[in-house]
Motif scaffolding. Structure first.
Motif, PDB file in Angstrom:
ATOM      1  N   MET A 101       0.829  -1.204   0.000  1.00 48.47           N
ATOM      2  CA  MET A 101       0.000   0.000   0.000  1.00 48.47           C
ATOM      3  C   MET A 101       0.861   1.250   0.000  1.00 48.47           C
ATOM      4  SD  MET A 101      -3.214  -0.637   2.546  1.00 48.47           S
ATOM      5  CE  MET A 101      -4.730  -1.328   1.880  1.00 48.47           C
ATOM      6  N   SER A 102       0.273   2.298  -0.575  1.00 54.58           N
ATOM      7  CA  SER A 102       0.895   3.616  -0.460  1.00 54.58           C
ATOM      8  C   SER A 102       0.483   4.212   0.882  1.00 54.58           C
ATOM      9  CB  SER A 102       0.430   4.519  -1.593  1.00 54.58           C
ATOM     10  OG  SER A 102      -0.934   4.836  -1.432  1.00 54.58           O
ATOM     11  N   CYS A 103       1.070   5.342   1.232  1.00 50.57           N
ATOM     12  CA  CYS A 103       0.746   5.999   2.493  1.00 50.57           C
ATOM     13  C   CYS A 103      -0.739   6.372   2.545  1.00 50.57           C
ATOM     14  CB  CYS A 103       1.618   7.240   2.662  1.00 50.57           C
ATOM     15  SG  CYS A 103       1.374   8.086   4.242  1.00 50.57           S
ATOM     16  N   ASP A 104      -1.254   6.968   1.461  1.00 51.41           N
ATOM     17  CA  ASP A 104      -2.663   7.395   1.443  1.00 51.41           C
ATOM     18  C   ASP A 104      -3.603   6.203   1.559  1.00 51.41           C
ATOM     19  OD1 ASP A 104      -2.009  10.039   1.278  1.00 51.41           O
ATOM     20  OD2 ASP A 104      -2.257  10.183  -0.905  1.00 51.41           O
ATOM     21  N   GLU A 105      -3.240   5.094   0.928  1.00 55.19           N
ATOM     22  CA  GLU A 105      -4.083   3.907   0.989  1.00 55.19           C
ATOM     23  C   GLU A 105      -4.115   3.323   2.399  1.00 55.19           C
ATOM     24  OE1 GLU A 105      -3.200   2.595  -3.623  1.00 55.19           O
ATOM     25  OE2 GLU A 105      -2.335   1.446  -1.966  1.00 55.19           O
ATOM     26  N   ALA A 106      -2.948   3.293   3.056  1.00 58.71           N
ATOM     27  CA  ALA A 106      -2.888   2.767   4.426  1.00 58.71           C
ATOM     28  C   ALA A 106      -3.714   3.633   5.365  1.00 58.71           C
ATOM     29  CB  ALA A 106      -1.438   2.693   4.889  1.00 58.71           C
ATOM     30  N   LYS A 107      -3.605   4.956   5.220  1.00 60.96           N
ATOM     31  CA  LYS A 107      -4.404   5.869   6.053  1.00 60.96           C
ATOM     32  C   LYS A 107      -5.893   5.661   5.830  1.00 60.96           C
ATOM     33  CE  LYS A 107      -1.015   9.654   6.116  1.00 60.96           C
ATOM     34  NZ  LYS A 107      -0.763  11.048   5.614  1.00 60.96           N
ATOM     35  N   ALA A 108      -6.277   5.562   4.542  1.00 60.22           N
ATOM     36  CA  ALA A 108      -7.701   5.391   4.216  1.00 60.22           C
ATOM     37  C   ALA A 108      -8.226   4.069   4.774  1.00 60.22           C
ATOM     38  CB  ALA A 108      -7.900   5.444   2.700  1.00 60.22           C
ATOM     39  N   PHE A 109      -7.433   3.009   4.637  1.00 63.23           N
ATOM     40  CA  PHE A 109      -7.854   1.708   5.140  1.00 63.23           C
ATOM     41  C   PHE A 109      -8.015   1.731   6.658  1.00 63.23           C
ATOM     42  CE2 PHE A 109      -6.588  -2.492   6.852  1.00 63.23           C
ATOM     43  CZ  PHE A 109      -7.701  -3.209   6.446  1.00 63.23           C
ATOM     44  N   PHE A 110      -7.037   2.284   7.345  1.00 66.36           N
ATOM     45  CA  PHE A 110      -7.100   2.268   8.808  1.00 66.36           C
ATOM     46  C   PHE A 110      -8.231   3.159   9.325  1.00 66.36           C
ATOM     47  CE2 PHE A 110      -5.499   3.215  13.163  1.00 66.36           C
ATOM     48  CZ  PHE A 110      -5.507   1.913  13.638  1.00 66.36           C
ATOM     49  N   SER A 111      -8.502   4.254   8.639  1.00 64.02           N
ATOM     50  CA  SER A 111      -9.615   5.123   9.061  1.00 64.02           C
ATOM     51  C   SER A 111     -10.945   4.378   8.939  1.00 64.02           C
ATOM     52  CB  SER A 111      -9.643   6.406   8.233  1.00 64.02           C
ATOM     53  OG  SER A 111      -9.979   6.129   6.880  1.00 64.02           O
ATOM     54  N   GLN A 112     -11.064   3.509   7.937  1.00 61.84           N
ATOM     55  CA  GLN A 112     -12.285   2.705   7.804  1.00 61.84           C
ATOM     56  C   GLN A 112     -12.334   1.597   8.847  1.00 61.84           C
ATOM     57  OE1 GLN A 112     -14.797   3.492   5.976  1.00 61.84           O
ATOM     58  NE2 GLN A 112     -13.711   5.243   5.098  1.00 61.84           N
ATOM     59  N   ILE A 113     -11.180   1.038   9.185  1.00 61.74           N
ATOM     60  CA  ILE A 113     -11.116   0.017  10.231  1.00 61.74           C
ATOM     61  C   ILE A 113     -11.623   0.585  11.559  1.00 61.74           C
ATOM     62  CG2 ILE A 113      -9.425  -1.095  11.772  1.00 61.74           C
ATOM     63  CD1 ILE A 113     -10.047  -2.891   9.493  1.00 61.74           C
ATOM     64  N   LEU A 114     -11.286   1.824  11.862  1.00 58.56           N
ATOM     65  CA  LEU A 114     -11.693   2.440  13.121  1.00 58.56           C
ATOM     66  C   LEU A 114     -13.210   2.619  13.215  1.00 58.56           C
ATOM     67  CD1 LEU A 114      -8.895   5.162  13.488  1.00 58.56           C
ATOM     68  CD2 LEU A 114      -9.112   2.998  14.764  1.00 58.56           C
ATOM     69  N   LYS A 115     -13.907   2.551  12.068  1.00 60.11           N
ATOM     70  CA  LYS A 115     -15.376   2.678  12.064  1.00 60.11           C
ATOM     71  C   LYS A 115     -16.073   1.336  12.218  1.00 60.11           C
ATOM     72  CE  LYS A 115     -15.134   6.713   9.012  1.00 60.11           C
ATOM     73  NZ  LYS A 115     -15.492   7.237   7.670  1.00 60.11           N
ATOM     74  N   GLN A 116     -15.288   0.226  12.193  1.00 58.13           N
ATOM     75  CA  GLN A 116     -15.871  -1.109  12.302  1.00 58.13           C
ATOM     76  C   GLN A 116     -16.029  -1.503  13.770  1.00 58.13           C
ATOM     77  OE1 GLN A 116     -16.749  -2.355   9.266  1.00 58.13           O
ATOM     78  NE2 GLN A 116     -15.829  -0.443   8.573  1.00 58.13           N
ATOM     79  N   PRO A 117     -16.894  -2.470  14.049  1.00 59.66           N
ATOM     80  CA  PRO A 117     -16.990  -2.985  15.426  1.00 59.66           C
ATOM     81  C   PRO A 117     -15.652  -3.581  15.869  1.00 59.66           C
ATOM     82  CG  PRO A 117     -18.838  -3.754  14.084  1.00 59.66           C
ATOM     83  CD  PRO A 117     -17.860  -3.111  13.142  1.00 59.66           C
ATOM     84  N   SER A 154     -13.582  -5.884  18.439  1.00 59.45           N
ATOM     85  CA  SER A 154     -13.773  -6.974  19.394  1.00 59.45           C
ATOM     86  C   SER A 154     -12.407  -7.504  19.816  1.00 59.45           C
ATOM     87  CB  SER A 154     -14.607  -8.087  18.748  1.00 59.45           C
ATOM     88  OG  SER A 154     -14.706  -9.198  19.602  1.00 59.45           O
ATOM     89  N   THR A 155     -12.182  -7.537  21.113  1.00 55.98           N
ATOM     90  CA  THR A 155     -10.894  -7.964  21.687  1.00 55.98           C
ATOM     91  C   THR A 155      -9.719  -7.261  21.004  1.00 55.98           C
ATOM     92  OG1 THR A 155     -10.722  -9.910  20.239  1.00 55.98           O
ATOM     93  CG2 THR A 155     -11.824 -10.214  22.371  1.00 55.98           C
ATOM     94  N   GLY A 156      -9.891  -5.979  20.755  1.00 54.41           N
ATOM     95  CA  GLY A 156      -8.798  -5.174  20.222  1.00 54.41           C
ATOM     96  C   GLY A 156      -8.567  -5.297  18.740  1.00 54.41           C
ATOM     97  N   ALA A 157      -9.464  -5.967  18.012  1.00 52.42           N
ATOM     98  CA  ALA A 157      -9.272  -6.160  16.576  1.00 52.42           C
ATOM     99  C   ALA A 157     -10.535  -5.783  15.806  1.00 52.42           C
ATOM    100  CB  ALA A 157      -8.893  -7.603  16.274  1.00 52.42           C
ATOM    101  N   ALA A 158     -10.357  -5.444  14.548  1.00 57.06           N
ATOM    102  CA  ALA A 158     -11.485  -5.128  13.657  1.00 57.06           C
ATOM    103  C   ALA A 158     -11.136  -5.600  12.256  1.00 57.06           C
ATOM    104  CB  ALA A 158     -11.774  -3.638  13.671  1.00 57.06           C
ATOM    105  N   GLU A 159     -12.177  -5.840  11.432  1.00 57.02           N
ATOM    106  CA  GLU A 159     -11.961  -6.423  10.108  1.00 57.02           C
ATOM    107  C   GLU A 159     -12.906  -5.824   9.084  1.00 57.02           C
ATOM    108  OE1 GLU A 159     -11.906 -10.902   8.060  1.00 57.02           O
ATOM    109  OE2 GLU A 159     -12.791 -10.590  10.045  1.00 57.02           O
ATOM    110  N   ILE A 160     -12.421  -5.710   7.882  1.00 56.07           N
ATOM    111  CA  ILE A 160     -13.273  -5.427   6.719  1.00 56.07           C
ATOM    112  C   ILE A 160     -13.198  -6.664   5.849  1.00 56.07           C
ATOM    113  CG2 ILE A 160     -13.659  -3.980   4.676  1.00 56.07           C
ATOM    114  CD1 ILE A 160     -12.363  -1.675   6.162  1.00 56.07           C
ATOM    115  N   MET A 161     -14.294  -7.385   5.767  1.00 55.09           N
ATOM    116  CA  MET A 161     -14.309  -8.671   5.076  1.00 55.09           C
ATOM    117  C   MET A 161     -13.827  -8.534   3.632  1.00 55.09           C
ATOM    118  SD  MET A 161     -15.230 -11.044   7.131  1.00 55.09           S
ATOM    119  CE  MET A 161     -15.636 -12.349   5.979  1.00 55.09           C
ATOM    120  N   GLY A 162     -12.899  -9.411   3.260  1.00 53.13           N
ATOM    121  CA  GLY A 162     -12.389  -9.428   1.898  1.00 53.13           C
ATOM    122  C   GLY A 162     -11.301  -8.411   1.627  1.00 53.13           C
ATOM    123  N   VAL A 163     -10.998  -7.536   2.612  1.00 52.44           N
ATOM    124  CA  VAL A 163      -9.979  -6.505   2.403  1.00 52.44           C
ATOM    125  C   VAL A 163      -8.814  -6.689   3.372  1.00 52.44           C
ATOM    126  CG1 VAL A 163      -9.493  -4.029   2.279  1.00 52.44           C
ATOM    127  CG2 VAL A 163     -11.756  -4.897   1.610  1.00 52.44           C
TER     128      VAL A 163
END
Length: 334
Positions: free
Chosen positions: A279-295, A297-306
């Protein structure tokens, strides 16, 4: 009516016609003489009288000049480039492009575009999205019952951009027109939804949905299910939409941003070590910002298929595994 009676009527009509012609000749001699017709010509009025009196069904009066059938307006086509001119499609010039909001999974920003293709009368025909992460493998997911493949065109270049018009298992009153990575011969046994087209550097979505409520031009509204969809394949609109989908092509081999991967970068709240994530820097930031919006659980979150992330805590870094590349990057709270 017998044949003999028709014969008698024709004879009497001929005698009447001859008498009328003699009387007409006498009248003409007492008036100014018209231009003499040729010996073999027949008076138009006499022909009309003969046809009228003959009682022949074929003697119906018709216009001398046949009416030409209207010619349908010729379709003109326009090219549309999008996603920083990474891609192009061709569509009828009287159709429109309407931008829609990107979704959370379109992470390859330089290659991201989201829009609907709209007909001249304002109907949404298809949805186009690009900029999803690249995939390296497609695993067969068999259905319990076969899908109904209504129409298909394999990609001649074998680049995972096949065309399918398909009604999924259990949904006979819905059908999808789409570009898909799945080859036509496999689509009947592939679990819904089919994977979208795959191009260099990512994946996309190019599809239109139909159901029995959709108003389809030139299709009998009484038709339902597969019969309705098959009738639609014979219409001009369907043929134009299929042609538009098959015109999709990638203009650039890969976005320039994708070349600059690896290393470190800094965001507003986190720092990122991109590692082998691809990933590029912008892609990593965008991905992690979306991860923070997910539920979480036990300190982890997932976007299925990504991908999935373990959250950073205080000074301990977290990390994110990326499905497309099989690599990961780390995240540290500032």
């Amino acid at each position: 009516m017998s044949v003999q009676k028709v014969s008698h009527k024709t004879k009497w009509a001929g005698l009447t016609l001859a008498t009328a012609m003699l009387l007409a000749g006498c009248s003409a001699n007492s008036a100014t003489e018209p231009t003499e017709p040729s010996a073999n010509s027949t008076s138009p009025s006499a022909e009309a009288a003969a046809e009228t009196n003959s009682g022949s069904p074929a003697a119906t009066a018709t216009s001398a000049t046949p009416t030409a059938s209207p010619t349908p307006a010729e379709v003109t086509w326009a090219k549309h480039k999008f996603a920083n001119e990474n891609f192009q499609i061709e569509l009828p010039s009287n159709w429109k492009i309407e931008t829609i909001k990107p979704d959370q999974y379109q992470l390859v920003k330089d290659m991201t575009a989201s829009f609907n293709i709209v007909s001249e009368n304002g109907r949404d025909l298809a949805e186009v999205r690009t900029g999803y992460p690249e995939v390296f493998d497609l695993t067969v997911r068999p259905t319990t019952e076969e899908n109904t493949l209504i129409d298909s065109t394999p990609d001649p270049a074998h680049k995972m951009m096949n065309y399918a018009f398909i009604s999924y298992n259990g949904s006979p009153n819905e059908a999808w027109m789409m570009l898909t990575a799945i080859e036509p011969e496999i689509t009947p046994i592939w679990e819904a939804p089919l994977d979208g087209p795959v191009y260099t550097g990512g994946t996309g979505l190019f599809q239109g949905k139909l159901d029995n409520k959709a108003v389809l031009p030139s299709v009998d509204p009484a038709l339902k299910g597969t019969k309705r969809f098959k009738a639609y394949t014979k219409t001009a609109e369907y043929k134009d939409l299929k042609k538009t989908m098959l015109s999709f092509k990638q203009l650039k081999a890969a976005p320039a941003e994708q070349e600059a991967t690896g290393g470190n970068c800094v965001g507003a709240q986190y720092t990122y070590d991109l590692g082998d994530s691809g990933m590029s820097c912008d892609e990593a930031k965008a991905f992690f910002s979306q991860i923070l919006k997910q539920p979480i659980s036990t300190g982890a979150a997932e976007i299925m298929g990504v991908g999935a992330c373990m959250m950073p805590f205080d000074t301990d870094p977290g990390y994110c595994n990326i499905d497309a590349s099989g690599g990961k990057f780390t995240v540290t709270k500032k």
